[in-house]
Design an enzyme around this catalytic site. Structure first.
Site, PDB file in Angstrom:
ATOM      1  CE  LYS A  59       8.021  -4.629   5.125  1.00 14.38           C
ATOM      2  NZ  LYS A  59       6.661  -4.931   4.666  1.00 14.38           N
ATOM      3  CG  ASP A  95       4.420  -8.351   5.228  1.00 15.85           C
ATOM      4  OD1 ASP A  95       3.965  -8.138   6.365  1.00 15.85           O
ATOM      5  OD2 ASP A  95       5.231  -7.596   4.669  1.00 15.85           O
TER       6      ASP A  95
HETATM    7  P1  NDP Z   1       5.306  -0.660  -2.518  1.00 21.61           P
HETATM    8  O1  NDP Z   1       5.619   0.799  -2.585  1.00 21.61           O
HETATM    9  O2  NDP Z   1       6.402  -1.652  -2.470  1.00 21.61           O
HETATM   10  O3  NDP Z   1       4.384  -1.050  -3.800  1.00 21.61           O
HETATM   11  C1  NDP Z   1       3.285  -0.271  -4.174  1.00 21.61           C
HETATM   12  C2  NDP Z   1       2.542  -0.934  -5.328  1.00 21.61           C
HETATM   13  O4  NDP Z   1       1.368  -0.150  -5.619  1.00 21.61           O
HETATM   14  C3  NDP Z   1       3.337  -1.016  -6.635  1.00 21.61           C
HETATM   15  O5  NDP Z   1       2.951  -2.181  -7.324  1.00 21.61           O
HETATM   16  C4  NDP Z   1       2.856   0.240  -7.388  1.00 21.61           C
HETATM   17  O6  NDP Z   1       2.960   0.105  -8.791  1.00 21.61           O
HETATM   18  C5  NDP Z   1       1.397   0.254  -6.995  1.00 21.61           C
HETATM   19  N1  NDP Z   1       0.782   1.586  -7.104  1.00 21.61           N
HETATM   20  C6  NDP Z   1       0.909   2.614  -6.223  1.00 21.61           C
HETATM   21  N2  NDP Z   1       0.187   3.673  -6.645  1.00 21.61           N
HETATM   22  C7  NDP Z   1      -0.405   3.301  -7.821  1.00 21.61           C
HETATM   23  C8  NDP Z   1      -1.286   3.950  -8.732  1.00 21.61           C
HETATM   24  N3  NDP Z   1      -1.703   5.209  -8.515  1.00 21.61           N
HETATM   25  N4  NDP Z   1      -1.701   3.263  -9.820  1.00 21.61           N
HETATM   26  C9  NDP Z   1      -1.295   1.981 -10.046  1.00 21.61           C
HETATM   27  N5  NDP Z   1      -0.464   1.312  -9.202  1.00 21.61           N
HETATM   28  C10 NDP Z   1      -0.024   1.966  -8.110  1.00 21.61           C
HETATM   29  O7  NDP Z   1       4.323  -0.795  -1.264  1.00 21.61           O
HETATM   30  P2  NDP Z   1       4.048  -2.132  -0.419  1.00 21.61           P
HETATM   31  O8  NDP Z   1       3.877  -3.255  -1.363  1.00 21.61           O
HETATM   32  O9  NDP Z   1       5.037  -2.235   0.680  1.00 21.61           O
HETATM   33  O10 NDP Z   1       2.637  -1.777   0.269  1.00 21.61           O
HETATM   34  C11 NDP Z   1       1.427  -1.832  -0.487  1.00 21.61           C
HETATM   35  C12 NDP Z   1       0.257  -1.762   0.476  1.00 21.61           C
HETATM   36  O11 NDP Z   1       0.220  -2.934   1.281  1.00 21.61           O
HETATM   37  C13 NDP Z   1       0.301  -0.588   1.456  1.00 21.61           C
HETATM   38  O12 NDP Z   1      -0.983   0.013   1.472  1.00 21.61           O
HETATM   39  C14 NDP Z   1       0.596  -1.233   2.790  1.00 21.61           C
HETATM   40  O13 NDP Z   1       0.013  -0.526   3.873  1.00 21.61           O
HETATM   41  C15 NDP Z   1      -0.088  -2.586   2.604  1.00 21.61           C
HETATM   42  N6  NDP Z   1       0.432  -3.619   3.503  1.00 21.61           N
HETATM   43  C16 NDP Z   1      -0.467  -4.248   4.321  1.00 21.61           C
HETATM   44  C17 NDP Z   1      -0.045  -5.221   5.193  1.00 21.61           C
HETATM   45  C18 NDP Z   1      -1.038  -5.882   6.091  1.00 21.61           C
HETATM   46  O14 NDP Z   1      -0.596  -6.571   7.011  1.00 21.61           O
HETATM   47  N7  NDP Z   1      -2.332  -5.732   5.862  1.00 21.61           N
HETATM   48  C19 NDP Z   1       1.386  -5.635   5.270  1.00 21.61           C
HETATM   49  C20 NDP Z   1       2.240  -4.946   4.325  1.00 21.61           C
HETATM   50  C21 NDP Z   1       1.766  -3.965   3.491  1.00 21.61           C
HETATM   51  P3  NDP Z   1       4.353   0.445  -9.583  1.00 21.61           P
HETATM   52  O15 NDP Z   1       5.211  -0.774  -9.471  1.00 21.61           O
HETATM   53  O16 NDP Z   1       3.893   0.725 -10.966  1.00 21.61           O
HETATM   54  O17 NDP Z   1       4.933   1.653  -8.907  1.00 21.61           O
END
Ligand code: NDP
Length: 270
Positions: A59, A95
């Site tokens: 992306k 998105d």
């Molecule tokens: P990224 O990997 O870019 O970001 C993940 C985020 O989650 C970060 O902010 C991370 O924090 C946080 N995180 C993950 N695990 C933990 C934890 N155990 N405790 C606290 N914070 C946590 O992923 P994306 O943003 O690409 O995707 C996120 C979600 O969005 C996914 O589930 C994806 O399927 C969903 N999604 C849904 C869409 C839809 O159309 N409905 C479209 C796109 C995505 P940190 O920065 O601290 O690591």
């Protein structure tokens, strides 16, 4: 194009919509490694593809190979949808727009106080698009200070919205004046019992609670919010809407949204 792409529901949803619209088009799910991204995009141009979606891990990298960006994609620094305009390949991010359309069915974000959990790709897309819709404020709650701080800074300086970062190491207590809470972390994906670090006793019935996670459709956060009397919004609408927006960009035709939603539910067995 993405890696991995196995289990991605988009092709199933798009092909059903092409069929319903009597369009002799194809949508292909292609496994492309980061090392092959440049060649794959050259191939796409050479073979006259009308456009495509880019997912993890492309992306951000895909921006290098495009000829222009929408305002939102430029602000987010991420593209999930590309399309040909003449011989120019342009980047858009659907998105956040997909989420916003879904939210607008129950509430207008203008003037609202919003808390977003997460600062990854989904949180960036959702927060920039919400920011452009002029809310009162957006609080970014994120575990890592670097990503959380950078997103709050982007919202304040580039989008012009009151924004701050707060940590997510202990259970977050929501300020009483919060209107909309959005889980944009990956917590809960495929794990119905996974808890986001939020003090659920601070959820109030006047709040809207949304989750970008679409599988399971009712995450633990949404179940807790429903029990607290909040209005809830799951991630399925966002997924369908971003597909609808891409379909319209490429074909110029409005797809049958109900067909797309049914296809998704069938594919995800929900
Ligand atoms: P990224 O990997 O870019 O970001 C993940 C985020 O989650 C970060 O902010 C991370 O924090 C946080 N995180 C993950 N695990 C933990 C934890 N155990 N405790 C606290 N914070 C946590 O992923 P994306 O943003 O690409 O995707 C996120 C979600 O969005 C996914 O589930 C994806 O399927 C969903 N999604 C849904 C869409 C839809 O159309 N409905 C479209 C796109 C995505 P940190 O920065 O601290 O690591």
């Amino acid at each position: 194009m993405g890696q991995p792409v196995a289990g991605n529901p988009t092709q199933f949803m798009m092909e059903r919509a092409f069929e319903a619209g009597d369009l002799d088009w194809r949508y292909l799910t292609l496994e492309v490694s980061p090392a092959n991204l440049e060649a794959a995009i050259a191939g796409m141009r050479a073979m006259g593809f009308r456009g495509g979606n880019f997912t993890i891990p492309h992306k951000v990298e895909v921006l290098k190979y495009l000829d222009g960006l929408s305002q939102a994609a430029e602000l987010m620094g991420a593209v999930n949808c590309v399309y040909l305009d003449g011989d120019r390949l342009l980047g858009e991010n659907t998105d956040g727009k997909g989420f916003l359309e879904s939210l607008r069915e129950i509430s207008d974000p203008a003037g609202k106080r919003i808390v977003i959990l997460g600062a990854g790709g989904a949180a960036r897309a959702v927060s920039v698009e919400l920011g452009l819709a002029k809310p009162e404020s957006i609080t970014i709650a994120n575990r890592s200070p670097e990503r959380g701080g950078a997103l709050a800074e982007l919202l304040s300086t580039r989008v012009g919205i009151k924004s701050e970062w707060v940590g997510l190491d202990a259970d977050l207590k929501l300020p009483e004046a919060t209107d909309i809470i959005i889980n944009a972390t990956s917590i809960g994906l495929g794990e119905p019992d996974a808890r986001v670090p939020l003090d659920v006793s601070t959820l109030k019935p006047n709040m809207i609670v949304a989750d970008v996670v679409f599988n399971p459709p009712v995450t633990r956060l949404l179940a807790d919010a429903q029990a607290a009397g909040c209005t809830i919004l799951n991630g399925l609408g966002m997924l369908v809407n971003q597909g609808v927006i891409g379909f319209k960009i490429w074909t110029g035709v409005d797809p049958d949204r109900a067909v797309m939603r049914e296809a998704l539910e069938e594919y995800l067995e929900i």
